[in-house]
Design a protein around this motif. Sequence first.
Motif, PDB file in Angstrom:
ATOM      1  N   UNK A 405      92.319   6.130  -6.237  1.00  0.00           N
ATOM      2  CA  UNK A 405      93.218   6.055  -5.085  1.00  0.00           C
ATOM      3  C   UNK A 405      94.649   6.463  -5.401  1.00  0.00           C
ATOM      4  N   UNK A 406      94.936   6.770  -6.670  1.00  0.00           N
ATOM      5  CA  UNK A 406      96.271   7.234  -7.057  1.00  0.00           C
ATOM      6  C   UNK A 406      97.193   6.148  -7.570  1.00  0.00           C
ATOM      7  N   UNK A 407      96.836   4.886  -7.417  1.00  0.00           N
ATOM      8  CA  UNK A 407      97.734   3.803  -7.816  1.00  0.00           C
ATOM      9  C   UNK A 407      97.915   3.706  -9.329  1.00  0.00           C
ATOM     10  N   UNK A 408      96.927   4.170 -10.094  1.00  0.00           N
ATOM     11  CA  UNK A 408      97.008   4.049 -11.553  1.00  0.00           C
ATOM     12  C   UNK A 408      97.951   5.073 -12.165  1.00  0.00           C
ATOM     13  N   UNK A 409      97.889   6.331 -11.695  1.00  0.00           N
ATOM     14  CA  UNK A 409      98.686   7.394 -12.312  1.00  0.00           C
ATOM     15  C   UNK A 409      99.719   8.018 -11.379  1.00  0.00           C
ATOM     16  N   UNK A 410      99.788   7.534 -10.124  1.00  0.00           N
ATOM     17  CA  UNK A 410     100.717   8.070  -9.117  1.00  0.00           C
ATOM     18  C   UNK A 410     100.451   9.531  -8.763  1.00  0.00           C
ATOM     19  N   UNK A 411      99.215   9.993  -9.033  1.00  0.00           N
ATOM     20  CA  UNK A 411      98.774  11.299  -8.545  1.00  0.00           C
ATOM     21  C   UNK A 411      97.867  11.034  -7.352  1.00  0.00           C
ATOM     22  N   UNK A 412      98.344  11.357  -6.174  1.00  0.00           N
ATOM     23  CA  UNK A 412      97.618  11.083  -4.935  1.00  0.00           C
ATOM     24  C   UNK A 412      97.013  12.387  -4.412  1.00  0.00           C
ATOM     25  N   UNK A 413      95.703  12.360  -4.200  1.00  0.00           N
ATOM     26  CA  UNK A 413      94.964  13.582  -3.860  1.00  0.00           C
ATOM     27  C   UNK A 413      94.331  13.423  -2.480  1.00  0.00           C
ATOM     28  N   UNK A 414      94.529  14.424  -1.639  1.00  0.00           N
ATOM     29  CA  UNK A 414      93.939  14.387  -0.301  1.00  0.00           C
ATOM     30  C   UNK A 414      92.466  14.780  -0.361  1.00  0.00           C
ATOM     31  N   UNK A 415      91.774  14.587   0.749  1.00  0.00           N
ATOM     32  CA  UNK A 415      90.371  14.969   0.858  1.00  0.00           C
ATOM     33  C   UNK A 415      90.253  16.367   1.458  1.00  0.00           C
ATOM     34  N   UNK A 416      89.209  17.083   1.099  1.00  0.00           N
ATOM     35  CA  UNK A 416      88.928  18.374   1.737  1.00  0.00           C
ATOM     36  C   UNK A 416      88.584  18.149   3.201  1.00  0.00           C
ATOM     37  N   UNK A 417      88.765  19.195   4.020  1.00  0.00           N
ATOM     38  CA  UNK A 417      88.463  19.089   5.449  1.00  0.00           C
ATOM     39  C   UNK A 417      86.957  19.158   5.660  1.00  0.00           C
ATOM     40  N   UNK A 418      86.439  18.193   6.415  1.00  0.00           N
ATOM     41  CA  UNK A 418      85.000  18.090   6.613  1.00  0.00           C
ATOM     42  C   UNK A 418      84.540  18.967   7.775  1.00  0.00           C
ATOM     43  N   UNK A 419      83.287  18.794   8.179  1.00  0.00           N
ATOM     44  CA  UNK A 419      82.700  19.656   9.209  1.00  0.00           C
ATOM     45  C   UNK A 419      82.890  19.101  10.618  1.00  0.00           C
ATOM     46  N   UNK A 420      83.622  17.979  10.756  1.00  0.00           N
ATOM     47  CA  UNK A 420      83.833  17.434  12.097  1.00  0.00           C
ATOM     48  C   UNK A 420      84.646  18.400  12.946  1.00  0.00           C
ATOM     49  N   UNK A 421      84.562  18.242  14.263  1.00  0.00           N
ATOM     50  CA  UNK A 421      85.176  19.205  15.178  1.00  0.00           C
ATOM     51  C   UNK A 421      86.604  18.828  15.567  1.00  0.00           C
ATOM     52  N   UNK A 422      87.151  17.773  14.958  1.00  0.00           N
ATOM     53  CA  UNK A 422      88.493  17.316  15.311  1.00  0.00           C
ATOM     54  C   UNK A 422      89.191  16.821  14.045  1.00  0.00           C
ATOM     55  N   UNK A 423      90.461  16.425  14.176  1.00  0.00           N
ATOM     56  CA  UNK A 423      91.272  16.059  13.018  1.00  0.00           C
ATOM     57  C   UNK A 423      91.351  14.553  12.776  1.00  0.00           C
ATOM     58  N   UNK A 424      90.475  13.765  13.384  1.00  0.00           N
ATOM     59  CA  UNK A 424      90.579  12.321  13.243  1.00  0.00           C
ATOM     60  C   UNK A 424      90.390  11.865  11.792  1.00  0.00           C
ATOM     61  N   UNK A 425      89.385  12.406  11.095  1.00  0.00           N
ATOM     62  CA  UNK A 425      89.171  11.980   9.705  1.00  0.00           C
ATOM     63  C   UNK A 425      90.313  12.441   8.812  1.00  0.00           C
ATOM     64  N   UNK A 426      90.859  13.632   9.072  1.00  0.00           N
ATOM     65  CA  UNK A 426      91.997  14.112   8.291  1.00  0.00           C
ATOM     66  C   UNK A 426      93.211  13.204   8.507  1.00  0.00           C
ATOM     67  N   UNK A 427      93.408  12.738   9.740  1.00  0.00           N
ATOM     68  CA  UNK A 427      94.550  11.867  10.035  1.00  0.00           C
ATOM     69  C   UNK A 427      94.365  10.489   9.420  1.00  0.00           C
TER      70      UNK A 427
END
Length: 455
Positions: A405-427
């Motif tokens: 989750x990034x708390x250990x090393x302060x490197x925070x990584x986002x997720x790739x964009x999935x196949x859903x048809x809207x931006x809800x999971x990205x948000x």
Amino acid sequence: MDETYDVIVLGTGLTECILSGLFSAHGKKVLHLDRNSFYGGETASLNLTNLYKMFYPNVDPPAHLGANRDWNVDLVPKFTMANGKLVKIILHTETVANNLEWKCVDGSFVMQVSAGGFFSKAKAKVHKVPATDVEALKSDLMGLLEKRRCKKFFKFVQDYDPTKPATHKGMDLKRQPFRDLITAFGLEENTVDFICHAVALYTSDACIQAPCHEVMMKIRLYMDSIGLYGNSPFLYPVYGIGGIAEGFSRLSAIYGGTYMLNKNIDEILFNEDGKVVGIRSGEEIARAPVILCDPSYALSLGKVRPAGRVIRAICILNHDIPDTDHMPSGQVIIPQRQTGRRNDIFVSYVSSSHCVCAERYFIAICSTTVETDTPENELQPGFALLGEIMTSFVKVYDTYEPIEDGSRDNLFISRSYDATSHFETACEDVLSLYERIMGESLNLETTLKPFTQAS
């Protein structure tokens, strides 16, 4: 580069741009870098020259397609829910909201395969998802008796209040699977397909085993989005999705953020305790105690793991989409059960009405989660709906998610964009990353005031 910042952001995808804008507006000193020559990363909107350069490097765009200025082609086919998280984040940032222009998507459709009879063959048909009571009565998505059952179901969802047991139909809706609610209302298989995939917008039937409350909240989002800005739950920005990333980039710049494109990142630097301290590009070093990046910048570090593959095919057409009532923009969902797959196929299409292509042309993007070794064949049901395709640009994307989750090393990584048809999971990823990095949740009930220069 040779400075110290509060946060360094790598990659200009939508997730990263939203966060860099929010960080800057909330007082952080931000450096934002991208190896590409354009904003947006995987969520960029490209003109014809850049589109052909990406997919067909040695081929010039055909002259009949017109000028670059007429084209803004999205690489990721996603719409925005009118009452969804992305709209709320944008409204939180008044500066971005005032500089984006939106239009409703004209229609949403779902494909059903009718059973063959003695005198007829099985046939795939596209149905409009009703947006009003009148449309629901006229729709041939289901028979008259099923319409009544479905109406009762939607009324139940609309009246549902998690805090009032009287609205729970005697069920434990936070624990019982959605299958139990389907059974309670006696809904048919095709109706369940329609509800789960065209309304709740799940990409597979796994939602049938999800808790009722979770599925009902997604249905409520769709219902609350219809009629908010027009007879469609979806919005789409004029000039394409890339404009959203650019809007948040401008927000960051207004509040002092520093941007550099065409900047290769040679190394993410860590100290002896394993925490990030900065990045190196050539001989230059920029320092920061926190780094946010998209998965592509962390592949060599072993910090991400594969989350599957998504195939997207951008198709240029010189005609509208058959069976969609000549609507200039829309979405067609092909539920998994209708094709014998494990995941849905999505067909999103736009036209010159949203200023993304020249007059008389359409851009349709077919996408799905890859299940086989021949991904392009998996999109054939989508291609069949489009009719004749002039040109297509096909790419399979590997998707990744962070291991930590990034708390250990302060490197925070986002997720790739999935196949859903809207931006809800990205948000959801945006809000989670913001809370982890800033130490508090983003208050979407407030509005950031436009930047004013101190006297």
